[in-house]
Design an enzyme around this catalytic site. Structure first.
Site, PDB file in Angstrom:
ATOM      1  N   HIS A  48      54.158  -9.337 -45.975  1.00  7.75           N
ATOM      2  CA  HIS A  48      54.814  -8.864 -47.185  1.00  7.75           C
ATOM      3  C   HIS A  48      56.171  -9.530 -47.343  1.00  7.75           C
ATOM      4  O   HIS A  48      56.789  -9.943 -46.380  1.00  7.75           O
ATOM      5  CB  HIS A  48      54.952  -7.338 -47.198  1.00  7.75           C
ATOM      6  CG  HIS A  48      55.704  -6.764 -46.036  1.00  7.75           C
ATOM      7  ND1 HIS A  48      55.162  -6.692 -44.762  1.00  7.75           N
ATOM      8  CD2 HIS A  48      56.937  -6.227 -45.954  1.00  7.75           C
ATOM      9  CE1 HIS A  48      56.049  -6.127 -43.950  1.00  7.75           C
ATOM     10  NE2 HIS A  48      57.131  -5.850 -44.645  1.00  7.75           N
ATOM     11  N   HIS A  81      59.921  -8.933 -49.162  1.00  5.78           N
ATOM     12  CA  HIS A  81      60.867  -8.025 -49.808  1.00  5.78           C
ATOM     13  C   HIS A  81      61.605  -8.793 -50.899  1.00  5.78           C
ATOM     14  O   HIS A  81      62.010  -9.937 -50.693  1.00  5.78           O
ATOM     15  CB  HIS A  81      61.908  -7.519 -48.806  1.00  5.78           C
ATOM     16  CG  HIS A  81      61.362  -6.656 -47.738  1.00  5.78           C
ATOM     17  ND1 HIS A  81      61.402  -5.283 -47.805  1.00  5.78           N
ATOM     18  CD2 HIS A  81      60.774  -6.966 -46.556  1.00  5.78           C
ATOM     19  CE1 HIS A  81      60.861  -4.780 -46.705  1.00  5.78           C
ATOM     20  NE2 HIS A  81      60.472  -5.788 -45.937  1.00  5.78           N
TER      21      HIS A  81
END
Length: 135
Positions: A100, A102
């Site tokens: 992932h 941010h």
């Protein structure tokens, strides 16, 4: 992966504040925001980290980061820049082992970018931020 938090979010088994989605990626607001609009972009294929993610999904995550940043820039008042952060492995503070990215909107120069350096948030809840982004 059955027990992966992000896989469950993608399957909508766990609710999220989705702000962007396509065939390859899912983007949503972080439940522990460092700044207003703190978002995550994740591939829809389970891969533990960047180096284990298929190239097609890496390209799509990168394209989605740009789209999400543009959404946040246009919808949240006062965004002056962004931090883009991805941690790989526990030693680098990766907590959820599904790749992932941010996206951290920056509103003033002295804001931190680590979770232990939270700043004063303008919005009281994630729902308030979501409503601002999606109106």
């Amino acid at each position: 992966m059955n027990d992966c938090l992000f896989c469950k979010i993608i399957k909508q088994e766990i609710p999220s504040y989705k702000i962007y989605e396509n065939e390859y990626v899912y983007a949503f607001l972080d439940i522990n925001p460092v700044s207003d609009g703190h978002a995550l972009v994740i591939p829809k294929v389970h891969a533990e980290n960047l180096t284990k993610t298929p190239d097609l999904y890496l390209v799509e995550v990168s394209k989605a980061r740009k789209i999400v940043a543009e959404i946040l820039q246009s919808k949240l008042n006062g965004v002056k820049g962004f931090n883009y952060i991805s941690n790989q492995e526990a030693i680098a503070k990766q907590v959820i082992f599904h790749y992932h990215e941010h996206i951290l909107p920056k509103f003033k120069e002295d804001e931190g970018f680590l979770h232990d350096k939270n700043v004063n948030l303008k919005y009281a809840t994630l729902e308030d931020v979501f409503n601002e982004i999606t109106k």
